[in-house]
Design an enzyme around this catalytic site. Structure first.
Site, short mmCIF file in Angstrom:
data_model
loop_
_atom_site.label_atom_id
_atom_site.label_comp_id
_atom_site.label_asym_id
_atom_site.label_seq_id
_atom_site.Cartn_x
_atom_site.Cartn_y
_atom_site.Cartn_z
CG HIS A 1 39.59 50.75 18.61
ND1 HIS A 1 38.40 50.10 18.82
CD2 HIS A 1 39.64 51.71 19.58
CE1 HIS A 1 37.76 50.64 19.86
NE2 HIS A 1 38.50 51.61 20.34
CB SER B 1 42.74 61.13 22.34
OG SER B 1 42.27 62.00 21.33
#
EC number: 3.5.1.23
Length: 681
Positions: A94, A254
């Site tokens: 990712h 995050s």
């Protein structure tokens, strides 16, 4: 005891002019290289070689359906029925800084300028090659597993959504992110180290959407550190030890741990809409721990690496037991889910909500949409109706309370915009179950899925002590939030494309796979409807390669701006060359290195390569000028502890030369900087 094989191969692809995949920002195209991208493959077979499981983690944004189908087709032609839909898991790390263009569904064309063959081919070939290398190096060995907590490396970027989950459920967890890392260690029969797979939930978005250098972000840096440590004396990308840092349920996680701030005023924008008093949502950005994005990538990557190393060195719990795998294709736009004895609900045709366009605090959208919109916007709705057609009442009702922005499930020109047919897959290696999911599960979604799968195994008397989620596998379907998170429609919920019951549907499906594995009835599972393969020509908005030119009295590889004569460690060496489009090189050589840093060895009188373009300390920038000219700037950020001595930097490229109107060839060239000295003082 198992037969084990590991392999690593380059899958970088073209590093210029191709849109980077992840932030969906049209002007974020490749303009050079920070670190190479690799596919890392791990094969586990039982000793009589009757069953095999393959796990691949590739440094790419996500695995697309087209990519998976092409890889499996190649494996079939090479190995027959050895590597199949059910026993090969392909997972993307990712990173948001790898080339895009390897998708067949129309929505992803728009952000990556079409289907780009060189980009797709580089990834397909890299994955297959990594599996080939693992296949050729199978030997007896042992597996060990360990788990532990990683601190200071993640925050929940939609904490207000997380708070919608029931308090009774939240109270069972100490944090709103999964801090646990699971490490699988591989050693051969003689105790020689082969490699490891780490699963940890964090978005590789330490490099933000202003970056134009292809790289593997924080988890890629962790791989780099681990492999550099174990493959002593080797250049990056070389050596037999393979360390994969794979993705997990990272949907709302995050690495930008300082949290969201208004770029213009410096105040916090940690509110349900992630919006700023001045400038709205486009000003709200999360910051990493470093002084810039390179530094943040290094800090987060190093945290992850250090924890993995500690868990790896201490791993003592051995994984033993049989291998099995199960896979199904499912039409996710039409799954009936039994919530309980009296209540059945359904998934929806795919659609994206308004907050999808808002982006996240890791990369905001280009237009001033805000997160948490449960109302449509008449202006954008009208534009959508005119351009793309109105969503049907059925789809609108199915997705409630999501206001639909892109009604992708009903858009089929020139090909469907989103997949209907999705892969669900589990591979079991003894006590470890790897749940391969087709997208980004949020923290709580992942917890519910792991728990359901574990319960299913337990209830059939085949407990799996370790259930890990491998993210971004096989086909990309955006996000999967919980039903409760879905109700407040932040970015992750707006991107839960099959509607509010998406997670319940997946839990039902994965329980079915777990049950089949536990009761040894995998052969009775229906295969499901096969996904389509669209016949897509090379439709692309990527500029064509032109015949290149050089300034007067210069040739390719000439130095335009020279290095200084002397540097100290931690300084930056910079040199500018007459360059050519790096895409010429990608189409010519898979293993092409754009640069080397070389040290003069007085003893042998020769030059020795000390860094290459896969090194974290080198940066390769390509800038396109007018009339077919371009420049290449190479930087070397001299690391601490670099040996004093005489050095030089070399650049390797290819330029296009026209032979006739129809034919052109790529001619290799090289350039070398003047020598420079690194001193201690």
């Amino acid at each position: 005891n198992y037969l084990l094989g590991v392999g690593r191969a380059d899958c970088t692809g073209p590093v210029a002019e191709i849109p980077l995949m992840g932030y969906a920002k049209a002007d974020q195209v490749g303009g050079g290289l920070l670190t190479r991208l690799y596919s890392r493959a791990f094969i586990v077979a039982d000793l009589d070689d009757s069953k095999r499981v393959v796990f691949v983690s590739a440094d790419i944004g996500m695995v697309s359906q087209r990519l998976r189908l092409e890889v499996l087709k190649k494996l079939k032609s090479k190995y027959g029925e050895l590597y199949r839909q059910d026993n090969v898991i392909l997972s993307g790390t990712h990173t948001h800084s790898g080339p895009g263009g390897y998708f067949q569904y129309t929505l992803f064309w728009i952000t990556s300028k079409g289907l780009i063959r060189p980009s797709l081919d580089a990834i397909v070939n890299g994955i297959v090659k990594s599996i080939d290398i693992a296949h050729q190096n199978m030997k007896r060995g042992r597996l060990f597993i360990n788990r532990g907590t990683v601190e200071n490396s993640q925050i929940n970027r939609s904490p207000f959504s997380y708070l919608e989950n029931p308090a009774s459920e939240r109270s069972r967890y100490s944090s709103n992110t999964d801090k646990e890392m699971v490490v699988l260690k591989m050693v051969d029969g003689n105790g020689q180290e082969l490699g490891l797979i780490s699963w940890f939930a964090v978005h590789p978005v330490s490099m933000n959407n202003t970056n134009h250098l292809v790289n593997s972000d924080n988890v890629g840096y962790a791989s780099y550190l681990f492999e550099q440590e174990k493959n002593k004396g080797m250049l990056p990308g070389e050596g037999s030890f393979v360390a994969a840092f794979a993705s997990s349920n990272l949907g709302d996680v995050s690495p930008n741990i300082k949290g969201p701030f208004c770029v213009n005023t410096g105040e916090s924008c940690n509110n349900p809409q992630s919006t700023c008093p001045v400038g709205g949502a486009t000003m709200c950005m999360a910051m990493g721990p470093g002084n810039d994005m390179f530094d943040s990538t290094r800090i987060i990557g190093q945290n992850i690496y250090l924890k993995a190393r500690e868990l790896y060195e201490k791993a003592s719990q051995e994984v033993t037991g049989p291998l099995s795998s199960a896979h199904q294709w499912v039409n996710m736009s039409d799954v009936s889910v039994e919530l309980n004895a009296t209540h059945t609900v359904k998934t929806c045709k795919p659609a994206l909500g308004h907050s999808f366009a808002a982006g996240t605090i890791d990369g905001v959208g280009a237009l001033n949409f805000t997160q948490g919109s449960v109302e449509g916007d008449p202006f954008w709705d009208e534009i959508r109706d005119q351009l793309l057609g109105k969503p049907s009442n059925e789809t609108k009702a199915c997705h409630k309370p999501k206001p639909i922005l892109f009604n992708t499930g009903e858009m089929t020109w020139p090909h469907p915009w989103h997949p209907d047919i999705v892969d669900v897959q589990i591979a079991a290696i003894g006590s470890l179950a790897i749940v391969a999911v087709p997208g980004e599960f949020t923290t709580m979604s992942g917890r519910r899925l792991r728990e359901a799968v574990k319960r299913e195994f337990d209830s059939h008397g085949t407990p799996r002590t370790d259930v890990v989620i491998a993210g971004l596998c096989n086909v990309y379907t955006h996000y999967i939030t919980t039903y409760e998170e879905y109700q407040v429609q932040r970015y992750e919920a707006a991107s839960t494309i099959y509607g509010p019951h998406t997670l319940s549907a997946y839990i039902q499906l994965y329980r079915g796979l777990a049950k089949a594995i536990a009761t040894n009835t995998v052969q009775d599972l229906p295969r499901g409807p096969e996904p389509p393969v669209f016949n897509i020509g090379n439709v692309t908005l990527v500029p064509p390669l032109v015949v290149e030119r050089v300034p007067a009295n210069k040739t390719f590889g000439d130095v335009l701006q020279e290095v200084r004569q002397q540097y100290r460690a931690t300084e930056v060496v910079e040199v500018t060359f007459v360059g050519a489009n790096p895409r010429n090189s990608a189409e010519n050589a898979t293993e092409h290195n754009f640069l080397t840093v070389e040290r003069y060895a007085s003893t042998s009188g020769g030059w020795h390569v000390v860094e290459n373009d896969a090194s974290w300390d080198t940066r390769f920038y390509w800038t396109k000028g007018l009339f077919g000219r371009s420049n290449v700037i190479i930087e070397w950020h001299i690391p601490h502890g670099t040996e004093p001595g005489i050095y030089r930097i070399r650049y390797f490229g290819h330029y296009k030369k026209k032979l006739s109107n129809e034919h052109s060839v790529s001619i290799p060239f090289e350039g070398t900087s003047s020598v420079f000295e690194i001193t201690t003082l």
